[in-house]
Scaffold this active site. Structure first.
Site, PDB file in Angstrom:
ATOM      1  CD1 TRP A  23      -2.767  -1.405   0.018  1.00 32.86           C
ATOM      2  CD2 TRP A  23      -2.401  -1.930   2.153  1.00 32.86           C
ATOM      3  NE1 TRP A  23      -3.602  -2.441   0.334  1.00 32.86           N
ATOM      4  CE2 TRP A  23      -3.398  -2.785   1.636  1.00 32.86           C
ATOM      5  CE3 TRP A  23      -2.012  -2.086   3.479  1.00 32.86           C
ATOM      6  CZ2 TRP A  23      -4.013  -3.769   2.398  1.00 32.86           C
ATOM      7  CZ3 TRP A  23      -2.626  -3.062   4.241  1.00 32.86           C
ATOM      8  CH2 TRP A  23      -3.608  -3.885   3.708  1.00 32.86           C
ATOM      9  CG  HIS A  24       4.367   1.673   1.204  1.00 27.50           C
ATOM     10  ND1 HIS A  24       5.529   1.157   1.768  1.00 27.50           N
ATOM     11  CD2 HIS A  24       3.458   1.710   2.202  1.00 27.50           C
ATOM     12  CE1 HIS A  24       5.313   0.893   3.046  1.00 27.50           C
ATOM     13  NE2 HIS A  24       4.059   1.225   3.339  1.00 27.50           N
ATOM     14  CE1 TYR A  25      -2.788   4.196  -3.776  1.00 30.34           C
ATOM     15  CE2 TYR A  25      -2.649   1.950  -2.928  1.00 30.34           C
ATOM     16  CZ  TYR A  25      -3.326   3.143  -3.052  1.00 30.34           C
ATOM     17  OH  TYR A  25      -4.557   3.293  -2.445  1.00 30.34           O
TER      18      TYR A  25
END
Length: 580
Positions: free
Chosen positions: A513-515
């Site tokens: 979830w580090h996009y």
């Protein structure tokens, strides 16, 4: 894809709950200026309109309220309405209703993902790890080092804590040191090569503190926050101007009512600021007429400014991991320790993560559908349905009666990444997810870093420090085989993934979830985060990043909100009286 997600989501939860933790803060720091959007007037005026009350939007709004009238429009609800109960994890994430704090999507790469839909943004849903960006990142971003330091410290006074170090996390720390991820840097927020204990947004009582808590800094007389306020588009004026100027936004409330929020006309420095995240900000620019002309025209959107780089440069740091069953109980812990390697792979861990026991029991109901449907229209998987069922049953066998897991995971994510993709509109409805492609491991350097990271994980698993958490009859190869067979994504599995770490990385990739990307600095916005080609419009969030900062970005995203807010206030103070 939407129907498939709803039916298959319990499988994705398996990976999410093994590798991440989710919960809610319990008390709101305010009760006067946060309101439902249904109470908004038909039209209202402000110095600053911030679209998105997320990880960047909350600190930005709190800062600007020191010297201006601010509106925050958040499409989700409050993070303070649910208790900090670990047993609610699965219920929350599997909720696909319009008011769910987590809006699920599947990238075109076949990887399950989610975007926050709640005040506080991703800081409400993430694993809680708090760590700053490195010094080189700050220099490359051309940020003021003194102002960055101040901004981090401002955030940390409210939301950052030193975590407890219990058995599992201590063993992983010692294992990293044993295999040579050196030096040991102790507890620090700083991004330094070696092994360290980082910060957490969970306090000593286990309560989560989020970016929404930073609204405690806000001047309650100068800020309004509307919840369940979904911005549909930005309006521009071109009257007697050399280029378009943003002046209003149209938003809908939970009942479908339409409202308009506009900038105060007499204020030459009033602005609209997008802080809707790496998915929402480029999407909203396109819906408002700023983006690739061909794509906008295809959807019947009038082109305000042709900007082909909107939606480009989308990246998601790939995560790969091993699930490690333990012969003895382990504490429930989220990310606390990180090994920052010199080949730019980051090693992290979690253990005993709680999730609803009833959810686990329902997994079996989805086996048949998964094996018949999940790869429909995709390259066939070489892993048999029987092997997948067996792997899931193995994982379930380590679930305790209270819903905790007698196991831990060690994961790695790579720096950057170098590989990039794109975001494209599917509809003109702001509530709908756009199409997102990340192109995981498209660049061979990314794949090389993943392989090196997995090799380090294997060494840690085999270390003396972790030996008491290992079954003697379960070798590392068995752990690799287990991960290959667990359906953590919709990508085809190859038999060679059990013997080739390159194939393992490609087949078992998940999101952490580090996009980021889509409105990048130097491409869509300038160094002051102003959108190129228009006036009175900025973007301040992770969509502006060229690379993910540090090992985990949330500290830097919160810092960025404070940092840019202070820079904007400095600009206002330089203006003559009456021109603010």
């Amino acid at each position: 894809m939407g129907l498939q997600w709803r039916r298959f989501f319990p499988f994705a939860l398996l990976a999410f709950f093994i590798f991440h933790g989710f919960c809610y803060s319990e008390k709101a720091p305010y009760n006067t200026f946060v309101k439902e959007a249904t109470s908004a007037p038909p039209i209202s005026y402000y110095d600053y309109i911030i679209v998105g009350g997320g990880t960047a939007g909350c600190p930005l709004a709190a800062t600007l309220s020191e010297d201006a009238v601010v509106l925050v429009l958040e499409r989700g609800g409050s993070p303070y309405t649910n208790p900090n109960d670990l047993g609610n994890f699965a219920t929350t994430l599997s909720d696909t209703s319009p008011t769910s704090p987590s809006q699920q999507f599947i990238s075109e790469d076949g990887v399950f993902n989610a975007r926050a839909r709640v005040l506080g943004g991703g800081s409400v849903l993430n694993a809680g790890f708090y760590t700053r960006a490195g010094e080189n990142y700050t220099k490359e971003a051309c940020w003021s080092e003194d102002l960055v330091k101040h901004s981090y410290e401002w955030v940390e006074k409210k939301v950052a804590f030193e975590p407890p170090m219990l058995q599992w996390q201590s063993a992983v720390r010692d294992g990293l040191i044993e295999v040579g991820v050196l030096p040991y840097n102790g507890f620090t927020y700083d991004h330094i090569y070696g092994t360290k204990v980082g910060g957490t947004i969970f306090d000593s009582d286990g309560h989560r503190h989020t970016a929404a808590d930073l609204l405690e800094y806000a001047d309650p007389q100068k800020i309004t926050v509307y919840l369940h306020a979904t911005v549909q588009k930005i309006l521009f004026t071109t009257n007697e101007r050399p280029r378009p100027k943003a002046h209003c936004v149209i938003f809908e409330d939970a009942s479908g009512g339409t409202h308009r929020a506009c900038l105060i006309k007499s204020s030459v420095k009033s602005e609209i600021i997008l802080s809707a995240g790496a998915i929402g900000s480029p999407q909203l620019l396109m819906l408002s007429g700023i983006g690739p002309a061909n794509q906008l025209q295809t959807h019947g959107i009038d082109v305000v400014v042709e900007q082909p780089l909107v939606g480009q440069g989308m990246s998601d740091n790939p995560m790969n991991a091993l699930f490690i069953p333990s012969p003895q109980p382990v504490e429930v812990s989220l990310i606390q320790v990180v090994g920052i390697t010199r080949f730019d792979s980051y090693i992290e861990s979690a253990s005993g993560l709680s999730f609803a026991y009833s959810w686990a029991q329902r997994l079996s109901a989805y086996y048949g559908w998964f094996t018949n449907q999940v790869f429909s229209g995709r390259q066939p998987s070489m892993v048999t349905p029987e092997a997948m069922v067996s792997a899931l049953e193995t994982v379930q066998s380590y679930i305790n009666s209270n819903g905790t897991v007698r196991a831990g995971v060690i994961l790695e994510k790579i720096m950057g990444p170098i590989s990039t993709g794109h975001l494209d509109l599917l509809t003109t409805n702001a509530n709908d997810n756009p199409s997102v492609t990340f192109n995981y491991f498209q660049d061979p350097q990314d794949l090389k870093r993943c392989v090196q990271g997995m090799q380090t994980i294997i060494e840690v698993v085999n270390s003396k420090a972790l030996s008491k958490f290992r079954y003697s009859d379960m070798p590392v190869q068995g752990l690799i085989n287990l991960m290959v067979n667990v359906p953590t994504n919709l990508r085809p599995r190859h038999v060679s993934a059990s013997i080739s770490l390159e194939q393992f990385c490609t087949d078992t990739v998940m999101t952490i979830w580090h996009y980021h990307g889509g409105c990048q600095v130097g491409r869509v916005v300038d160094n002051d985060y102003k959108v190129v080609g228009v006036d009175a419009l900025r973007v301040v969030d992770g969509s502006t990043f060229l690379n993910s900062p540090g090992t985990n970005p949330q500290a830097t995203v919160m810092m960025l909100g404070r940092y840019v807010g202070l820079r904007i206030l400095q600009e206002r103070k330089r203006l003559p009286a009456g021109k603010k």
